[in-house]
Design an enzyme around this catalytic site. Sequence first.
Site, short mmCIF file in Angstrom:
data_model
loop_
_atom_site.label_atom_id
_atom_site.label_comp_id
_atom_site.label_asym_id
_atom_site.label_seq_id
_atom_site.Cartn_x
_atom_site.Cartn_y
_atom_site.Cartn_z
N GLY A 131 0.83 -1.20 0.00
CA GLY A 131 0.00 0.00 0.00
C GLY A 131 0.86 1.24 0.00
O GLY A 131 1.98 1.23 0.54
N GLN A 148 3.16 9.96 0.65
CA GLN A 148 4.44 9.27 0.89
C GLN A 148 5.45 9.53 -0.23
O GLN A 148 6.64 9.28 -0.07
CB GLN A 148 4.22 7.77 1.05
CG GLN A 148 3.45 7.40 2.32
CD GLN A 148 3.25 5.91 2.44
OE1 GLN A 148 2.25 5.37 1.94
NE2 GLN A 148 4.19 5.24 3.06
N CYS A 163 5.29 0.12 7.35
CA CYS A 163 5.02 1.26 6.47
C CYS A 163 6.30 1.61 5.73
O CYS A 163 7.38 1.67 6.34
CB CYS A 163 4.56 2.44 7.32
SG CYS A 163 4.27 3.94 6.38
N LEU A 164 6.18 1.85 4.44
CA LEU A 164 7.38 2.21 3.65
C LEU A 164 7.99 3.53 4.12
O LEU A 164 9.16 3.78 3.85
CB LEU A 164 7.02 2.29 2.16
CG LEU A 164 6.73 0.94 1.49
CD1 LEU A 164 6.15 1.15 0.10
CD2 LEU A 164 7.99 0.08 1.43
N HIS A 180 -4.93 2.04 7.29
CA HIS A 180 -3.54 2.52 7.40
C HIS A 180 -3.29 3.63 6.37
O HIS A 180 -2.75 4.69 6.72
CB HIS A 180 -2.58 1.34 7.16
CG HIS A 180 -1.13 1.71 7.15
ND1 HIS A 180 -0.25 1.34 8.14
CD2 HIS A 180 -0.39 2.43 6.25
CE1 HIS A 180 0.95 1.83 7.87
NE2 HIS A 180 0.89 2.48 6.72
N GLU A 181 -3.69 3.39 5.13
CA GLU A 181 -3.43 4.37 4.06
C GLU A 181 -4.28 5.62 4.24
O GLU A 181 -3.83 6.73 3.95
CB GLU A 181 -3.65 3.75 2.68
CG GLU A 181 -2.76 2.56 2.35
CD GLU A 181 -1.28 2.80 2.55
OE1 GLU A 181 -0.84 3.96 2.46
OE2 GLU A 181 -0.56 1.82 2.83
N HIS A 229 -2.75 8.14 6.43
CA HIS A 229 -1.74 8.99 5.75
C HIS A 229 -2.42 10.24 5.17
O HIS A 229 -1.82 11.31 5.15
CB HIS A 229 -1.06 8.22 4.61
CG HIS A 229 0.05 7.31 5.05
ND1 HIS A 229 1.21 7.78 5.62
CD2 HIS A 229 0.19 5.97 4.97
CE1 HIS A 229 2.02 6.75 5.88
NE2 HIS A 229 1.42 5.64 5.50
C1 Y12 Z 1 -1.17 -4.06 6.69
C2 Y12 Z 1 -0.42 -3.18 7.36
C3 Y12 Z 1 0.09 -2.08 6.74
C4 Y12 Z 1 -0.21 -1.83 5.44
C5 Y12 Z 1 0.32 -0.60 4.78
C6 Y12 Z 1 1.26 -0.85 3.67
N1 Y12 Z 1 2.55 -1.16 4.16
C7 Y12 Z 1 3.55 -1.59 3.36
O1 Y12 Z 1 3.33 -1.78 2.17
C8 Y12 Z 1 4.85 -1.82 3.97
C9 Y12 Z 1 5.88 -2.25 3.27
C10 Y12 Z 1 7.23 -2.45 3.77
C11 Y12 Z 1 8.16 -3.06 2.92
C12 Y12 Z 1 9.46 -3.25 3.32
O2 Y12 Z 1 10.38 -3.85 2.50
C13 Y12 Z 1 11.27 -3.08 1.79
O3 Y12 Z 1 11.35 -1.90 1.98
C14 Y12 Z 1 12.10 -3.79 0.80
C15 Y12 Z 1 9.84 -2.88 4.59
O4 Y12 Z 1 11.15 -3.24 4.93
C16 Y12 Z 1 12.00 -2.45 5.56
O5 Y12 Z 1 11.65 -1.37 5.85
C17 Y12 Z 1 13.33 -2.95 5.89
C18 Y12 Z 1 8.94 -2.29 5.44
C19 Y12 Z 1 7.62 -2.07 5.03
C20 Y12 Z 1 -0.97 -2.71 4.76
C21 Y12 Z 1 -1.47 -3.83 5.39
CO CO Z 2 2.21 3.73 5.59
#
Ligand code: Y12
Ligand code: CO
Length: 171
Positions: free
Chosen positions: A45, A50, A95-96, A137-138, A141
């Site tokens: 997401g 962001q 969260c990214l 979550h989104e 933001h």
């Molecule tokens: C459930 C909970 C939260 C959400 C919101 C969307 N969150 C994400 O998409 C998070 C992604 C994410 C990916 C990562 O991997 C990389 O960056 C390669 C990450 O890893 C690190 O930070 C090391 C952290 C978060 C949707 C549903």
């Molecule tokens: Co986020």
Amino acid sequence: MILPIITYPNKQLKTRSAEVTSFDQLLHRFLDDMYETMMSSNGIGLAAIQVANPIRALILCIPDEEGNQTQENLLEIINPSICDPKGNTLYQEGCLSVPGFYEDVERYESLTLHYQNRHGESCTLEANDLLAIAIQHEMDHLEGKLFIEKLTYNRRKKFEKEYKKALKEKK
Ligand code: Y12
Ligand code: CO
């Protein structure tokens, strides 16, 4: 084009995003860039703020049962509003914009979402499980809120400690 993702504690993340009023090619290109950016970072997401654009737009691509994220499952959600939220659930969120930190957050279990698609058409969807959590979550933001602001006192302290440690290790 892959856009730079802004991360905590960048103050732009606190911005309340504005309604989208033009559903033009500029918006379509921006949504395409958001998708490329999210996929290149292994996200499920991403909200427009962001990538430093304060508009009420977010995208979601929830993995299927095999864990694959296909473009068929991509949701582009513009000017959303939640109605009829039900139940409560805990899920470990990430969260990214807060890389490397994951923590349990309480959310509604299910909800109905009203939103517009990239053409400005009105849409409704019923969401539960991971989709409902990701929508909430989104949507936070869009209000300038990060999931770390929803943590209990002790979990927030844990975040502050881990964040300071990560900063020191970077130096
Ligand atoms: C459930 C909970 C939260 C959400 C919101 C969307 N969150 C994400 O998409 C998070 C992604 C994410 C990916 C990562 O991997 C990389 O960056 C390669 C990450 O890893 C690190 O930070 C090391 C952290 C978060 C949707 C549903
Ligand atoms: Co986020």
